[in-house]
Write a protein that holds these residues in place. Structure first.
Motif, mmCIF file in Angstrom:
data_model
loop_
_atom_site.group_PDB
_atom_site.id
_atom_site.type_symbol
_atom_site.label_atom_id
_atom_site.label_comp_id
_atom_site.label_asym_id
_atom_site.label_seq_id
_atom_site.Cartn_x
_atom_site.Cartn_y
_atom_site.Cartn_z
ATOM 1 N N MET A 151 0.833 -1.207 0.000
ATOM 2 C CA MET A 151 0.000 0.000 0.000
ATOM 3 C C MET A 151 0.868 1.259 0.000
ATOM 4 N N MET A 152 1.968 1.259 0.761
ATOM 5 C CA MET A 152 2.856 2.428 0.752
ATOM 6 C C MET A 152 3.371 2.683 -0.666
ATOM 7 N N GLY A 153 3.812 1.628 -1.331
ATOM 8 C CA GLY A 153 4.314 1.773 -2.695
ATOM 9 C C GLY A 153 3.238 2.255 -3.648
ATOM 10 N N TYR A 154 2.060 1.677 -3.527
ATOM 11 C CA TYR A 154 0.937 2.065 -4.380
ATOM 12 C C TYR A 154 0.593 3.544 -4.196
ATOM 13 N N LEU A 155 0.484 3.978 -2.950
ATOM 14 C CA LEU A 155 0.127 5.381 -2.679
ATOM 15 C C LEU A 155 1.194 6.342 -3.192
ATOM 16 N N LEU A 156 2.476 5.968 -3.025
ATOM 17 C CA LEU A 156 3.545 6.822 -3.552
ATOM 18 C C LEU A 156 3.462 6.901 -5.072
ATOM 19 N N ALA A 157 3.243 5.764 -5.714
ATOM 20 C CA ALA A 157 3.134 5.748 -7.172
ATOM 21 C C ALA A 157 1.957 6.612 -7.642
ATOM 22 N N MET A 158 0.824 6.489 -6.973
ATOM 23 C CA MET A 158 -0.337 7.291 -7.342
ATOM 24 C C MET A 158 -0.050 8.784 -7.156
ATOM 25 N N ALA A 159 0.607 9.136 -6.062
ATOM 26 C CA ALA A 159 0.941 10.545 -5.824
ATOM 27 C C ALA A 159 1.871 11.067 -6.916
ATOM 28 N N GLY A 160 2.818 10.243 -7.333
ATOM 29 C CA GLY A 160 3.698 10.635 -8.437
ATOM 30 C C GLY A 160 2.900 10.901 -9.703
ATOM 31 N N MET A 161 1.927 10.045 -9.984
ATOM 32 C CA MET A 161 1.084 10.249 -11.175
ATOM 33 C C MET A 161 0.232 11.501 -11.033
ATOM 34 N N TYR A 162 -0.307 11.751 -9.829
ATOM 35 C CA TYR A 162 -1.095 12.966 -9.607
ATOM 36 C C TYR A 162 -0.255 14.206 -9.908
ATOM 37 N N GLU A 163 1.045 14.112 -9.642
ATOM 38 C CA GLU A 163 1.938 15.244 -9.894
ATOM 39 C C GLU A 163 2.526 15.194 -11.305
ATOM 40 N N LEU A 194 9.698 13.599 -2.599
ATOM 41 C CA LEU A 194 9.328 13.103 -3.931
ATOM 42 C C LEU A 194 7.945 13.583 -4.346
ATOM 43 N N VAL A 195 7.048 13.688 -3.373
ATOM 44 C CA VAL A 195 5.695 14.194 -3.610
ATOM 45 C C VAL A 195 5.326 15.069 -2.410
ATOM 46 N N SER A 196 4.313 15.874 -2.582
ATOM 47 C CA SER A 196 3.912 16.759 -1.483
ATOM 48 C C SER A 196 2.908 16.069 -0.557
ATOM 49 N N LEU A 197 2.834 16.565 0.664
ATOM 50 C CA LEU A 197 1.847 16.073 1.623
ATOM 51 C C LEU A 197 0.436 16.345 1.103
ATOM 52 N N GLU A 198 0.244 17.488 0.486
ATOM 53 C CA GLU A 198 -1.070 17.835 -0.062
ATOM 54 C C GLU A 198 -1.497 16.812 -1.120
ATOM 55 N N THR A 199 -0.586 16.462 -2.014
ATOM 56 C CA THR A 199 -0.898 15.457 -3.030
ATOM 57 C C THR A 199 -1.219 14.119 -2.381
ATOM 58 N N MET A 200 -0.422 13.730 -1.384
ATOM 59 C CA MET A 200 -0.656 12.448 -0.721
ATOM 60 C C MET A 200 -2.011 12.438 -0.027
ATOM 61 N N ASN A 201 -2.419 13.550 0.535
ATOM 62 C CA ASN A 201 -3.747 13.621 1.158
ATOM 63 C C ASN A 201 -4.857 13.422 0.122
ATOM 64 N N HIS A 202 -4.670 13.965 -1.084
ATOM 65 C CA HIS A 202 -5.645 13.743 -2.162
ATOM 66 C C HIS A 202 -5.686 12.263 -2.547
ATOM 67 N N VAL A 203 -4.520 11.650 -2.634
ATOM 68 C CA VAL A 203 -4.436 10.237 -3.001
ATOM 69 C C VAL A 203 -5.133 9.375 -1.947
ATOM 70 N N VAL A 204 -4.894 9.674 -0.674
ATOM 71 C CA VAL A 204 -5.534 8.918 0.411
ATOM 72 C C VAL A 204 -7.051 9.041 0.304
ATOM 73 N N LYS A 205 -7.538 10.248 0.087
ATOM 74 C CA LYS A 205 -8.988 10.460 -0.040
ATOM 75 C C LYS A 205 -9.547 9.654 -1.209
ATOM 76 N N ASP A 206 -8.891 9.726 -2.357
ATOM 77 C CA ASP A 206 -9.386 9.025 -3.543
ATOM 78 C C ASP A 206 -9.265 7.502 -3.403
ATOM 79 N N THR A 207 -8.199 7.036 -2.773
ATOM 80 C CA THR A 207 -7.984 5.594 -2.616
ATOM 81 C C THR A 207 -8.999 4.975 -1.671
#
Length: 178
Positions: A17-29, A141-154
């Motif tokens: 899940m950590m890897g998946y969320l990081l990958a998604m955040a990278g794509m969001y950015e 590598l990604v912002s906290l704001e982006t990661m928060n969006h990814v968490v919400k969407d996931t």
């Protein structure tokens, strides 16, 4: 920029899940991303790891030999990956579960007591989110704001309490490394 990260631990620790969320955040950015999960035969309790490559350029291979970062959740992960991280790289250790320390002196080490930090939340399942928060703080590598969006969407199909809990855990880890 081409940055390789490996996440490793026992199945059930949320490594994939950590890897998946990081990958998604990278794509969001709008970065180029590969994510390569690997499960042991046992799944829960067995070995699990996930390799994520984030780049501003095209990525030729998802294989992350000599990663810049290793996020290690248990002792077997440390033994397996400490010698694979490139010189000058960074290791994030779950110091609540890892007794030994890397034998190399050419690495930056961040010891995060994730299992201890998560206790006030009364939910051990989000220990991985604590570690992910610390990782994104130091790696940038990604912002906290982006990661928060990814968490919400996931977790959008789960209760709002699950999203809130994961965001709290993420912030705990992020704020731990001031």
């Amino acid at each position: 920029m081409l940055i390789k990260t490996v996440f490793s631990g026992f199945g059930g620790q949320g490594v994939i899940m950590m890897g998946y969320l990081l990958a998604m955040a990278g794509m969001y950015e709008e970065k180029n991303v590969t994510c390569l999960p690997s499960y042991g035969a046992e799944v829960r309790g067995g070995t699990a790891n996930c390799t994520v490559v984030i780049s501003t350029e095209e990525i030729a291979s998802p294989v992350a030999s000599e990663p810049e970062f290793a996020v290690l959740m248990n002792n077997p992960a440390l033994l397996l990956y400490q010698n694979q991280v490139q010189s000058g790289g960074t290791i994030f250790l779950n110091s609540s579960m890892i007794d030994s320390r890397p034998i190399r002196g050419d690495l930056d080490i961040f010891e995060i007591p994730v299992n201890d930090l998560v206790k006030p939340l009364k939910e051990d399942k989000v220990a991985n989110m604590v570690m992910l928060g610390a990782f994104i703080k130091k790696s940038a590598l990604v912002s906290l704001e982006t990661m928060n969006h990814v968490v919400k969407d996931t977790f959008t199909n789960r209760s709002p309490a699950i999203i809130k809990l994961n965001r709290q855990a993420l912030l705990l880890g992020y704020d731990y490394l001031e």
